[in-house]
Enzyme design. Structure first.
Site, mmCIF file in Angstrom:
data_model
loop_
_atom_site.group_PDB
_atom_site.id
_atom_site.type_symbol
_atom_site.label_atom_id
_atom_site.label_comp_id
_atom_site.label_asym_id
_atom_site.label_seq_id
_atom_site.Cartn_x
_atom_site.Cartn_y
_atom_site.Cartn_z
ATOM 1 N N HIS B 85 24.594 32.371 1.196
ATOM 2 C CA HIS B 85 25.283 33.350 1.772
ATOM 3 C C HIS B 85 26.545 33.233 2.573
ATOM 4 O O HIS B 85 26.444 32.134 3.138
ATOM 5 C CB HIS B 85 24.184 34.086 2.901
ATOM 6 C CG HIS B 85 24.559 35.660 3.049
ATOM 7 N ND1 HIS B 85 25.643 35.706 3.946
ATOM 8 C CD2 HIS B 85 23.833 36.855 2.740
ATOM 9 C CE1 HIS B 85 25.370 37.189 4.042
ATOM 10 N NE2 HIS B 85 24.576 37.545 3.377
ATOM 11 N N GLY B 166 38.640 36.477 22.744
ATOM 12 C CA GLY B 166 38.665 34.870 22.680
ATOM 13 C C GLY B 166 39.844 34.100 21.922
ATOM 14 O O GLY B 166 40.909 34.875 21.782
#
Lengths: 301, 301
Positions: B85, B166
């Protein structure tokens, strides 16, 4: 991880629909009680009657209902009561209905506990009815109530009509109360594009149980005069056995004979989620669906 | 009298599906927290990924998710991560989904709060995605994640890919996290009586959005080899706007061209009550139905 709280419904009917101060005093028995939730109540002046819808956990519900029966006995005097709806008691009927994580057996057990305690506490004759009935003829509430308040003194002398709990003597002012257990009712109407009530009545008769139709379906024709149409008005008495989509399709099928079409439907009041989800599962042929897949079922405690 | 508790869903994905001890430590952040309910989690070894389903009230859910992001950063090192994935972070994606008494705006606000706090607390670059996205190209998670963990250091130097919160520098071991808001997905499959996957693929292409079909529908053909049939496997990305019965009827309609019939359907995993009730309302033409009429909706706090 699934929800485990046990939820029972109760729909007590009280023989007062005019003096709203008295009604509020009865309703107060259901307010601010931990574990009991008052969903709805409505008073009808013509019927002189108030119908209450409650849900709750078994023990708190039991206590709240018992206190309301006591309050009704204190406030309502059947000797001066008039109204269109048949009645035999200040608190006339108390059906318990299993909703969530409880069975019909639990509802029957609760009906018996409430009946026994009400009989003792208030010296009140109690008949158990519907699924809680102790004889076949007591299953039918209409038969239990036949004679109404005015005829109860005589009726209770018949050994066939000895009350299940409490004395064999009618309560002077509060009469007799029926306590029972039943499935949730779903009020479901199917609208037809005809103004001819005879056709709609004929369809209703074919669809309903007593006419050879569906086992848990009561039905009659109703005119919607403003819209110039009619409807088959139904009470589905056990949607788990007679699905509402089945009554919908059967009305459609029978209407064909008259060249009449279904133009819509109505669900009146509250309906259990499963009755509608079963309908979706039927029409889309959803394979192996479980109610545990419904997100909201996982949100409840 | 109706239920007023605000319920948000969150489906965080963590990049660990093999070391189940680590998975349990992350999942522990969701256990025994007042106001947070862990509905499901499943780990896939091939994907090396764990998908968690939570519901809860906004504030406790926020704190639980933030602590799980911290635990994932502590335990997962993307530098040694392999799996089928695509992934870019230890905690890869965090979608918030409005469920009950909350709006999409509430979910977007929560995504922004969690993103901002995670960026600060863990020195972690955060992209807002789907409904919370701050630019059109960030709406699509696949575009946000393109390049995966290994390509993120370079991607973040592109001014177009400055993180929403961030630092602009990828976290050495934990990469980058996408936090977003979206509608509940409904995984809905319609089964066809043909083994010919080309036909089923052709139908899927017509029904889905990118093929000119329904706006909030993704679809592809899938073989059910054991049963010798095929299915149109769909992800309904907003059932409130593209109803699931509409995709069912459209598959049926398109299948006609090939002489193929619908033989059933499947709902996979959780589904919001309203998606199925809307289906019942459609097929029976129920007039003026309100979700407040559903008994279970009245049982919740």
């Amino acid at each position: 991880m699934s929800s485990t709280k046990k939820i029972m419904e109760c729909v007590p009917n009280f023989s007062e629909g005019r003096d709203l101060k008295k009604v509020e005093k009865i309703i107060d028995c259901f307010r601010g009680k931990e574990g009991v939730k008052l969903l709805d109540y409505s008073s009808d002046k013509d019927h002189n009657r108030t119908v209450v819808t409650l849900v709750g956990e078994v023990e708190p519900l039991k206590e709240a209902v018992l206190s309301a029966i006591g309050k009704a006995i204190e406030l309502i005097d059947l000797r001066s009561h008039t109204g269109e709806h048949p009645r035999m008691g200040a608190c006339d009927v108390v059906p318990f209905i299993p909703i969530r994580n409880v069975t019909m057996e639990d509802a029957i057990a609760l009906a018996k506990e409430v009946g026994e305690e009400a009989g003792k506490r208030y010296n009140l004759p109690i008949f158990l009815y519907e699924k809680a009935a102790t004889t076949p003829e007591r299953e039918n509430l209409a038969k239990v109530r036949k004679g109404q308040f005015e005829g109860m003194a005589e009726k209770l002398q018949d050994p066939n009509w000895k009350p299940d709990f409490g004395p064999s003597k009618v309560h002077e002012s509060a009469g007799v109360t029926a306590v029972g257990a039943r499935m949730p009712l779903v009020a479901f109407n199917v609208n037809l594009d005809t103004a001819n009530i005879e056709i709609t009545d004929a369809i209703a008769k074919k669809v309903r149980f007593i006419g050879g139709g569906l086992r848990f379906c009561k039905a009659m024709g109703v005119e919607l005069k403003e819209r110039g149409i009619t409807q088959v008005s139904m009470n589905m008495t056990d949607y788990t056995k007679t699905a509402i989509y089945r009554s919908f399709e059967m009305v459609k099928m029978e209407a064909k004979r008259y060249g009449v079409n279904v133009v819509g439907s109505e669900v009146i009041g509250l309906v259990p989620m499963a009755a509608l989800i079963d309908t979706a599962v039927y029409y889309m042929g959803i394979e192996e669906f479980s109610l545990d897949q419904v997100l909201e079922n996982r949100l409840m405690e």
